[in-house]
Scaffold this active site. Structure first.
Site, mmCIF file in Angstrom:
data_model
loop_
_atom_site.group_PDB
_atom_site.id
_atom_site.type_symbol
_atom_site.label_atom_id
_atom_site.label_comp_id
_atom_site.label_asym_id
_atom_site.label_seq_id
_atom_site.Cartn_x
_atom_site.Cartn_y
_atom_site.Cartn_z
ATOM 1 N N GLY A 47 47.656 102.222 -17.092
ATOM 2 C CA GLY A 47 47.323 101.872 -18.472
ATOM 3 C C GLY A 47 47.377 100.369 -18.579
ATOM 4 O O GLY A 47 46.830 99.667 -17.736
ATOM 5 N N GLU A 48 48.077 99.901 -19.566
ATOM 6 C CA GLU A 48 48.206 98.457 -19.771
ATOM 7 C C GLU A 48 49.701 98.158 -19.841
ATOM 8 O O GLU A 48 50.375 98.555 -20.788
ATOM 9 C CB GLU A 48 47.469 98.087 -21.062
ATOM 10 C CG GLU A 48 47.547 96.644 -21.431
ATOM 11 C CD GLU A 48 47.120 95.721 -20.301
ATOM 12 O OE1 GLU A 48 47.911 94.810 -19.974
ATOM 13 O OE2 GLU A 48 46.023 95.929 -19.747
ATOM 14 N N SER A 49 50.208 97.492 -18.801
ATOM 15 C CA SER A 49 51.664 97.339 -18.700
ATOM 16 C C SER A 49 52.269 96.560 -19.860
ATOM 17 O O SER A 49 53.375 96.874 -20.316
ATOM 18 C CB SER A 49 52.032 96.687 -17.363
ATOM 19 O OG SER A 49 51.391 95.449 -17.212
ATOM 20 N N CYS A 78 49.866 102.016 -10.772
ATOM 21 C CA CYS A 78 49.150 100.876 -11.353
ATOM 22 C C CYS A 78 50.017 100.162 -12.408
ATOM 23 O O CYS A 78 50.966 99.481 -12.034
ATOM 24 C CB CYS A 78 47.794 101.313 -11.875
ATOM 25 S SG CYS A 78 46.639 99.946 -11.912
ATOM 26 N N ARG A 105 49.341 90.816 -11.324
ATOM 27 C CA ARG A 105 48.445 91.665 -12.115
ATOM 28 C C ARG A 105 46.985 91.249 -11.956
ATOM 29 O O ARG A 105 46.682 90.086 -11.777
ATOM 30 C CB ARG A 105 48.829 91.597 -13.594
ATOM 31 C CG ARG A 105 50.203 92.171 -13.849
ATOM 32 C CD ARG A 105 50.602 91.975 -15.287
ATOM 33 N NE ARG A 105 49.698 92.660 -16.187
ATOM 34 C CZ ARG A 105 49.527 92.325 -17.466
ATOM 35 N NH1 ARG A 105 50.179 91.300 -17.983
ATOM 36 N NH2 ARG A 105 48.697 93.002 -18.225
ATOM 37 N N ILE A 139 41.702 100.556 -10.531
ATOM 38 C CA ILE A 139 41.178 100.122 -11.835
ATOM 39 C C ILE A 139 41.985 98.910 -12.301
ATOM 40 O O ILE A 139 43.148 99.039 -12.670
ATOM 41 C CB ILE A 139 41.282 101.252 -12.895
ATOM 42 C CG1 ILE A 139 40.587 102.533 -12.403
ATOM 43 C CG2 ILE A 139 40.685 100.792 -14.233
ATOM 44 C CD1 ILE A 139 40.857 103.757 -13.255
ATOM 45 N N ARG A 140 41.371 97.774 -12.234
ATOM 46 C CA ARG A 140 42.067 96.515 -12.588
ATOM 47 C C ARG A 140 43.489 96.510 -12.016
ATOM 48 O O ARG A 140 44.480 96.299 -12.728
ATOM 49 C CB ARG A 140 42.055 96.285 -14.105
ATOM 50 C CG ARG A 140 40.634 96.079 -14.627
ATOM 51 C CD ARG A 140 40.555 95.777 -16.091
ATOM 52 N NE ARG A 140 41.310 94.594 -16.486
ATOM 53 C CZ ARG A 140 40.968 93.331 -16.197
ATOM 54 N NH1 ARG A 140 39.898 93.072 -15.476
ATOM 55 N NH2 ARG A 140 41.701 92.335 -16.622
ATOM 56 N N HIS A 175 45.187 105.042 -8.308
ATOM 57 C CA HIS A 175 45.345 106.183 -9.225
ATOM 58 C C HIS A 175 45.193 107.513 -8.497
ATOM 59 O O HIS A 175 44.120 108.134 -8.559
ATOM 60 C CB HIS A 175 44.288 106.087 -10.335
ATOM 61 C CG HIS A 175 44.550 104.985 -11.299
ATOM 62 N ND1 HIS A 175 45.230 105.168 -12.478
ATOM 63 C CD2 HIS A 175 44.256 103.660 -11.234
ATOM 64 C CE1 HIS A 175 45.331 104.014 -13.117
ATOM 65 N NE2 HIS A 175 44.746 103.087 -12.381
ATOM 66 N N GLU A 177 46.096 110.295 -9.373
ATOM 67 C CA GLU A 177 45.837 111.389 -10.332
ATOM 68 C C GLU A 177 44.350 111.572 -10.594
ATOM 69 O O GLU A 177 43.945 112.540 -11.233
ATOM 70 C CB GLU A 177 46.606 111.132 -11.647
ATOM 71 C CG GLU A 177 46.042 110.053 -12.567
ATOM 72 C CD GLU A 177 46.309 108.627 -12.078
ATOM 73 O OE1 GLU A 177 46.840 108.439 -10.961
ATOM 74 O OE2 GLU A 177 45.958 107.688 -12.832
HETATM 75 N N1 GLN Z 1 45.648 95.790 -15.435
HETATM 76 C C1 GLN Z 1 46.678 96.658 -15.933
HETATM 77 C C2 GLN Z 1 47.975 95.884 -16.196
HETATM 78 O O1 GLN Z 1 48.058 94.758 -15.884
HETATM 79 C C3 GLN Z 1 46.935 97.805 -14.978
HETATM 80 C C4 GLN Z 1 45.694 98.646 -14.818
HETATM 81 C C5 GLN Z 1 45.923 100.093 -14.617
HETATM 82 O O2 GLN Z 1 47.024 100.624 -14.820
HETATM 83 N N2 GLN Z 1 44.873 100.786 -14.259
HETATM 84 O O3 GLN Z 1 48.894 96.414 -16.709
#
Ligand code: GLN
Length: 192
Positions: A47-49, A78, A105, A139-140, A175, A177
């Site tokens: 997600g987005e930490s 991630c 990140r 993913i990112r 990921h 999952e």
């Molecule tokens: N870019 C996100 C972060 O810095 C991590 C990306 C992800 O969990 N797929 O938190």
């Protein structure tokens, strides 16, 4: 059957629920501190930490999460791996310091920030799960820049560690999952 919690404040927690059930566990979405008492291990999803940290603070879950991680296994994927780290770069942010890894990140850069790629598993990974190619969805993703002595790398991508184990904990920058291969979740279940 093992009961595995999935931190469900933000991110792709639903996909982890399905993956854990495929690997043979009961999945529980965790949103309140009281729920930690009823689970054998926890997944922190992607997600987005930064957002996850903010919600953990607002919901008063941060200290309960650290306390849980001192006693029970956590699997961070991630953004979850970023939260487990001891040091976070680009930019620096607070983390749980449950694993001796340093992460940067969004470090794969814009051109290649999301992709599906074959990994190089350590022989130990295949020995403890099952032999075969391991494909990963990034993913990112963060890059794990350093791994402390107490941690073991279980897979690499382009020379960087992407799956790391330390004691009860497991961190993946990809990921698992989102692919049909259940071996990474199965490896986590072995730790419970
Ligand atoms: N870019 C996100 C972060 O810095 C991590 C990306 C992800 O969990 N797929 O938190």
């Amino acid at each position: 059957m093992k009961r595995v919690g999935i931190l469900a404040l933000q991110g792709d927690f639903a996909a982890h629920g399905a993956a854990l059930e495929r690997a043979g566990a009961a999945a529980v979405f965790v949103r309140e501190r009281e729920q930690f008492a009823a689970i054998d291990g926890l997944v922190i999803p992607g997600g987005e930490s930064t957002t996850m940290l903010k919600l953990l603070r607002e919901d008063g879950l941060l200290d309960a999460l650290v306390e849980f991680g001192r006693a029970r296994p956590i699997f961070g994927t991630c953004a979850g791996a970023i939260l487990l780290a001891t040091r976070v770069l680009s930019p620096e942010q607070e983390s749980l310091s449950l694993m001796d890894i340093e992460v940067e990140r969004n470090a794969y850069g814009r051109q290649v920030d999301s992709r599906i790629a074959p990994l190089d598993p350590a022989p130990e990974f295949e020995r403890r799960t099952a032999p075969g190619r391991l494909e990963a969805v990034f993913i990112r993703a963060p890059v794990i820049r350093s791994v402390g002595r107490g941690a073991t790398v279980l897979a690499w991508y382009a020379g960087d560690p992407v799956l790391v184990e330390q004691g009860a904990h497991l961190a993946a920058t990809f990921h698992p999952e989102l692919t049909a291969d259940s071996r990474v979740h199965a490896l986590f279940l072995e730790k419970l």
